[in-house]
Scaffold this active site. Sequence first.
Site, PDB file in Angstrom:
ATOM      1  N   GLU A 164       0.794  -1.229   0.000  1.00 45.91           N
ATOM      2  CA  GLU A 164       0.000   0.000   0.000  1.00 45.91           C
ATOM      3  C   GLU A 164       0.828   1.283   0.000  1.00 45.91           C
ATOM      4  O   GLU A 164       0.625   2.168   0.845  1.00 45.91           O
ATOM      5  CB  GLU A 164      -0.969  -0.023   1.191  1.00 45.91           C
ATOM      6  CG  GLU A 164      -1.857  -1.260   1.165  1.00 45.91           C
ATOM      7  CD  GLU A 164      -2.843  -1.347   2.322  1.00 45.91           C
ATOM      8  OE1 GLU A 164      -2.720  -0.569   3.285  1.00 45.91           O
ATOM      9  OE2 GLU A 164      -3.757  -2.186   2.252  1.00 45.91           O
ATOM     10  N   ASN A 205       2.196  -4.556  -3.482  1.00 52.89           N
ATOM     11  CA  ASN A 205       0.790  -4.918  -3.320  1.00 52.89           C
ATOM     12  C   ASN A 205      -0.002  -3.669  -2.930  1.00 52.89           C
ATOM     13  O   ASN A 205       0.450  -2.880  -2.096  1.00 52.89           O
ATOM     14  CB  ASN A 205       0.732  -5.961  -2.187  1.00 52.89           C
ATOM     15  CG  ASN A 205      -0.584  -6.657  -2.017  1.00 52.89           C
ATOM     16  OD1 ASN A 205      -1.150  -7.140  -2.983  1.00 52.89           O
ATOM     17  ND2 ASN A 205      -1.071  -6.720  -0.780  1.00 52.89           N
ATOM     18  N   HIS A 241     -10.185  -5.733  -2.733  1.00 48.26           N
ATOM     19  CA  HIS A 241     -11.251  -5.634  -1.725  1.00 48.26           C
ATOM     20  C   HIS A 241     -12.394  -4.873  -2.389  1.00 48.26           C
ATOM     21  O   HIS A 241     -12.408  -3.637  -2.403  1.00 48.26           O
ATOM     22  CB  HIS A 241     -10.750  -4.908  -0.481  1.00 48.26           C
ATOM     23  CG  HIS A 241      -9.687  -5.669   0.246  1.00 48.26           C
ATOM     24  ND1 HIS A 241      -9.955  -6.868   0.882  1.00 48.26           N
ATOM     25  CD2 HIS A 241      -8.370  -5.438   0.416  1.00 48.26           C
ATOM     26  CE1 HIS A 241      -8.825  -7.327   1.435  1.00 48.26           C
ATOM     27  NE2 HIS A 241      -7.860  -6.481   1.154  1.00 48.26           N
ATOM     28  N   GLU A 269      -6.002 -10.372  -2.376  1.00 48.88           N
ATOM     29  CA  GLU A 269      -6.837 -10.264  -1.163  1.00 48.88           C
ATOM     30  C   GLU A 269      -8.311 -10.150  -1.514  1.00 48.88           C
ATOM     31  O   GLU A 269      -9.056  -9.367  -0.911  1.00 48.88           O
ATOM     32  CB  GLU A 269      -6.399  -9.049  -0.323  1.00 48.88           C
ATOM     33  CG  GLU A 269      -4.930  -9.080   0.053  1.00 48.88           C
ATOM     34  CD  GLU A 269      -4.499  -7.930   0.961  1.00 48.88           C
ATOM     35  OE1 GLU A 269      -5.371  -7.262   1.550  1.00 48.88           O
ATOM     36  OE2 GLU A 269      -3.276  -7.711   1.088  1.00 48.88           O
ATOM     37  N   ASP A 271     -12.034 -10.016  -1.747  1.00 44.57           N
ATOM     38  CA  ASP A 271     -13.317 -10.226  -1.070  1.00 44.57           C
ATOM     39  C   ASP A 271     -14.303  -9.234  -1.682  1.00 44.57           C
ATOM     40  O   ASP A 271     -13.901  -8.227  -2.260  1.00 44.57           O
ATOM     41  CB  ASP A 271     -13.247 -10.132   0.463  1.00 44.57           C
ATOM     42  CG  ASP A 271     -12.566  -8.895   1.013  1.00 44.57           C
ATOM     43  OD1 ASP A 271     -12.535  -7.858   0.322  1.00 44.57           O
ATOM     44  OD2 ASP A 271     -12.071  -8.959   2.161  1.00 44.57           O
TER      45      ASP A 271
HETATM   46  C1  XIL Z   1      -6.260  -7.087   7.718  1.00 44.18           C
HETATM   47  C2  XIL Z   1      -6.510  -8.355   8.510  1.00 44.18           C
HETATM   48  O1  XIL Z   1      -7.316  -9.221   7.765  1.00 44.18           O
HETATM   49  C3  XIL Z   1      -7.155  -8.022   9.821  1.00 44.18           C
HETATM   50  O2  XIL Z   1      -7.280  -9.180  10.637  1.00 44.18           O
HETATM   51  C4  XIL Z   1      -6.349  -6.964  10.557  1.00 44.18           C
HETATM   52  O3  XIL Z   1      -7.023  -6.581  11.735  1.00 44.18           O
HETATM   53  C5  XIL Z   1      -6.133  -5.765   9.682  1.00 44.18           C
HETATM   54  O4  XIL Z   1      -5.518  -6.159   8.465  1.00 44.18           O
HETATM   55  N1  XIL Z   1      -4.972  -4.933   3.284  1.00 44.18           N
HETATM   56  C6  XIL Z   1      -3.951  -5.759   3.658  1.00 44.18           C
HETATM   57  C7  XIL Z   1      -4.174  -6.754   4.734  1.00 44.18           C
HETATM   58  O5  XIL Z   1      -2.902  -5.771   3.026  1.00 44.18           O
HETATM   59  O6  XIL Z   1      -3.015  -7.001   5.477  1.00 44.18           O
HETATM   60  C8  XIL Z   1      -5.279  -6.321   5.658  1.00 44.18           C
HETATM   61  O7  XIL Z   1      -5.518  -7.401   6.564  1.00 44.18           O
HETATM   62  C9  XIL Z   1      -6.514  -5.957   4.877  1.00 44.18           C
HETATM   63  C10 XIL Z   1      -6.233  -4.823   3.954  1.00 44.18           C
END
Ligand code: XIL
Length: 453
Positions: A164, A205, A241, A269, A271
Amino acid sequence: MRSLRSGLSPASLLTGAATLVTLGALLVAAPAAQAADTPLRDLAAAKGKAIGTAVTGSKLTGTYGDIAGAQFNWLTPGNAMKWETVEPSRGTYNWAEADQIVAFAQAHNQQVRGHTLVWHSQNPGWLANGTWTPAELSTLLQDHISTEVTRYKGRLAAWDVVNEPFNEDGTYRSTLWYNGLGADYIAQALTWARAADPSAKLYINDYNVEGVNAKSTALYNLVKSLKERGVPIDGVGLQAHLILGQVPATFQQNIQRFADLGVDVAITELDIRMQLPSTEAKLTQQAADYKAVLDACVAVARCTGVTVWGFTDSDSWIPDVFTGYGAATPYDENYVPKPAYYAIATALGGTTTPPTGACSATYSVASQWNTGFTGQVRIACSGAALSAWRVSWSFGAGQQITQAWNATCAQTGAAVSCVNASYNGTVPNGGSVTFGFNAAWSGSNPVPVVTVG
Ligand code: XIL
């Protein structure tokens, strides 16, 4: 049931299950396809793709462990490899969860994606709140990367080295690292990671870089310049996300442009969150969205695969962070595969279809008095499961629903339709859910045929 009217007061009819008088039934059958005839990981492997999930080490037993091991060929530790987890106080390391996940992956013939080495978030307090000169910061970062990458040398297939780094407008995010070391912290981190484990693929990422936009273009330009400079960079991670119905139209085009630059692309990641409660319609849309993401990755050779950020709604970060949203993963809280699961299977070339028709509804009049009655409907599944439900029937003699509980019911003319409440959409295979209602009647109160779906 009509016979019960005579001589019985409403109160006596409302005394509970003992007064249950009528059992109507119906709806059923059709052979139930079993969830996942072919595990997702086998389908993905046949296409040369990764199908991964983020995992929580402490949960890797029982059903959670069974699914994580059987369905996925890659794992990402959700939190276990973050700086605050591995070095909570300076010089004190805790590798327990990370080690556990790596061991689980090896035992299940899975690859591991390390996550993550350089980030603005989830850093330990001693680091985040410290005052550091640039030289100190540089040493801290190099030591951290060397220590962690070396620990897992040869055992991780990829690392999300930098996480990020960008703002939405494509400028660099103001972080401990950027502010202290300038934009070149990214090149340095990659270089240190390569030195510690030459076999791991190194990624940058980020989120909101799935479509072509200012942020993904900044990432594109960074990768281009890193490659021109000979800095080790193997891929970009598009977190994905996403929000229901909002898969960017330029997703595949964006993946392709990175591929054309000569790097791999991983969806890291995934979702797809929805406003709760989930409904059949939303879950159907979500399945289409999951399929669109998988399709885009399958269509581009350099897209290495897709990792979901938690495979079950019971292990998803979404409800904690996005108020009112959830149901973002392919399995519900009870490990029942949702339409999204079958969409992933289909996109990976599977032929499994979701189980249908093996759930039935049983309508009964629990009690009845001269002007009204209390009804209940039990939805039971065998050989299949539901993650949301709708039942309908037609009242044959002018009955009118006045109130419902554990469901939301609507009646238009004779037609009644009831959907699950936010908390009881799941009907597990072998389980049941019951809801109730009050209704008015006069003349007669025949039992309707109830259908599910
Ligand atoms: C999230 C985890 O899933 C949670 O359990 C934690 O509290 C916060 O982080 N982007 C990322 C991940 O790169 O590491 C994050 O994971 C979600 C957003």
